[in-house]
Design an enzyme around this catalytic site. Structure first.
Site, PDB file in Angstrom:
ATOM      1  N   TYR A   1       0.575  -1.177  -0.545  1.00 28.56           N
ATOM      2  CA  TYR A   1       0.343  -0.103   0.059  1.00 28.56           C
ATOM      3  C   TYR A   1       1.211   1.412  -0.090  1.00 28.56           C
ATOM      4  O   TYR A   1       1.786   1.307   0.877  1.00 28.56           O
ATOM      5  CB  TYR A   1      -0.972  -0.035   1.525  1.00 28.56           C
TER       6      TYR A   1
ATOM      7  N   GLU B   1      -3.890   7.162  -3.922  1.00 30.42           N
ATOM      8  CA  GLU B   1      -3.789   6.063  -3.312  1.00 30.42           C
ATOM      9  C   GLU B   1      -2.864   4.720  -3.838  1.00 30.42           C
ATOM     10  O   GLU B   1      -3.637   5.268  -5.539  1.00 30.42           O
ATOM     11  CB  GLU B   1      -4.857   5.712  -2.867  1.00 30.42           C
TER      12      GLU B   1
END
Ligand code: GDP
Ligand code: MN
Length: 383
Positions: free
Chosen positions: A101, A189
């Site tokens: 992530y 993101e």
């Protein structure tokens, strides 16, 4: 404003972030053609403005163009968390060795951008944060200095990224932060950023949220807005010039002024209820705006009671009262409504409401009184 995955990834690519070379299809035939052109296995991905598509069955692998066509046929038209799938992204399928992530967001409390990385990619980051917050490595970014190389190294070290990938990671993190700041984003993101079959980093999923207040200077991004894909209430609210945020409570709130709207939401909580929305009709709202606001509130099936809290300053209470009556002519509702009108032309406003003789509407003198009545009324509504 949220961008679709494919839009976010194209933006990321402009900043040197490696992405799969796929394209968007609007029908199964197109999916077939793209898959054929790409050659080899592909992944068919629903393009909806919500997360968790994978779990909802909106991300599927296909080995052949025929299979891609079939998967696209299944996914197009699907309903994912109230979002209808109108487009699919056809990307070459990647072999996934690890899922990372990497995201940049705005930390309001720290008044700084925050970059986060985790070795637990692919999963919902909120979930990771809840279960094992120590698995998220965080670095606050000084907006004047920008993201520093040592901070990126801290992230790479913290997630135990193999050394040979640090250089790539450096470039991706720098690119992501630049994409974030130059787009006036509130979120940029990559989840997951994968280590692929050839041992390289690749941004397989992307998400960007752009600050609506900055869209005037981001014409290129403003153009990307996909109104067909966003919840209709939000499109309507924007068209009517209302600030609206949907929440999941049962008290529909119509208030003038953002601060008062927040105080009203807090007050419903104080009396054991929960707000269905934030809605600021703004100063000087006229009847048509009030009508639009009421329509938007009543579309939400969770709403069990409506609370009007109007503090008349520039906004005139009689105008708001007329707006309420006008809206109720158009949108019939049997739900209980509580109205608190104080300030400019309040007597006139109350007279208009009284004379309209609406059986399911009561007045309230204070905000506390209004909130208490609304919460009680909502509790008495069936379902
Ligand atoms: P999200 O569920 O909306 O976040 O959609 P993602 O694009 O993140 O996809 C969900 C999951 O599907 C990823 O975490 C991967 O595990 C898997 N996935 C996505 N793309 C590929 C791919 O190209 N190959 C493989 N094997 N899995 C993929
Ligand atoms: Mn994802």
């Amino acid at each position: 404003m949220n961008l679709h995955e494919y839009q976010s990834k194209l933006r990321f690519a402009e900043y040197g972030i490696p992405i799969p070379k796929g394209r968007v299809a609007r029908d199964p035939q197109e999916a077939y053609e793209i898959a054929k052109e790409l050659g080899g296995p592909v992944v068919v991905k629903a393009q909806v403005l919500t997360g968790g598509r994978g779990k909802a069955g909106g991300v599927k692998l296909a080995r052949t163009p025929e299979e891609a066509q079939q998967r696209a046929d299944e996914i197009l038209g699907m309903n994912i968390k109230d979002h209808k799938v109108l487009k699919v992204l056809i990307d070459p399928a990647s072999e996934i060795r690890a899922e990372i992530y990497l995201g940049v967001t705005n930390d309001r409390a720290a008044r700084k951008p925050l970059i986060m990385a985790s070795a637990e990619g692919g999963m919902d980051i909120e979930e990771v944060n809840r279960v094992s917050p120590e698995k998220i490595i965080r670095e606050h970014i000084d907006p004047f200095l920008g993201l520093r190389d040592y901070q990126i190294r801290n992230l790479a070290y913290g997630i135990e990224l193999p050394r040979e990938l640090w250089k790539q990671f450096m470039q991706i993190a720098r690119g992501l932060y630049r994409a974030y700041s130059e787009s006036d984003a509130t979120l940029a993101e990559i989840n997951p950023l994968i280590i692929d079959g050839s041992g390289n980093l690749l941004a397989v999923d992307g998400k960007m949220s752009i600050d609506d207040n900055a869209l005037f200077r981001q014409p290129q991004l403003a153009e990307m807005r996909d109104t067909s894909a966003e919840p209709t209430a939000e499109t309507e609210a924007r068209a009517a010039g209302l600030s609206y945020v949907k929440l999941d409570g049962e008290i529909g709130c119509m208030v003038n002024g953002a601060g008062l709207a927040m105080a009203t939401m807090d007050m419903t909580k104080l009396f054991g209820g929960s707000p269905a929305n934030f809605l600021d009709i703004g100063g000087g709202a006229k009847a048509d705006k009030v009508a639009a606001a009421l329509r938007i509130i009543l579309v939400d099936p969770n709403v069990k009671a409506v609370l009007f809290n109007i503090f008349g300053g520039i906004t005139r209470c009689d105008e708001v009262a007329l707006g309420i009556i006008e809206a109720l002519d158009e949108v019939k509702t049997g739900l209980p409504m509580v109205v608190r009108l104080v300030g400019t032309n309040e007597e006139e406003g109350r007279r208009i409401i009284d004379e309209a003789n609406i059986p399911n509407m009561v007045g309230a003198a204070t905000l506390a009184d209004a909130a208490r009545k609304a919460v009680e009324a909502a509790r008495n509504v069936q379902g």
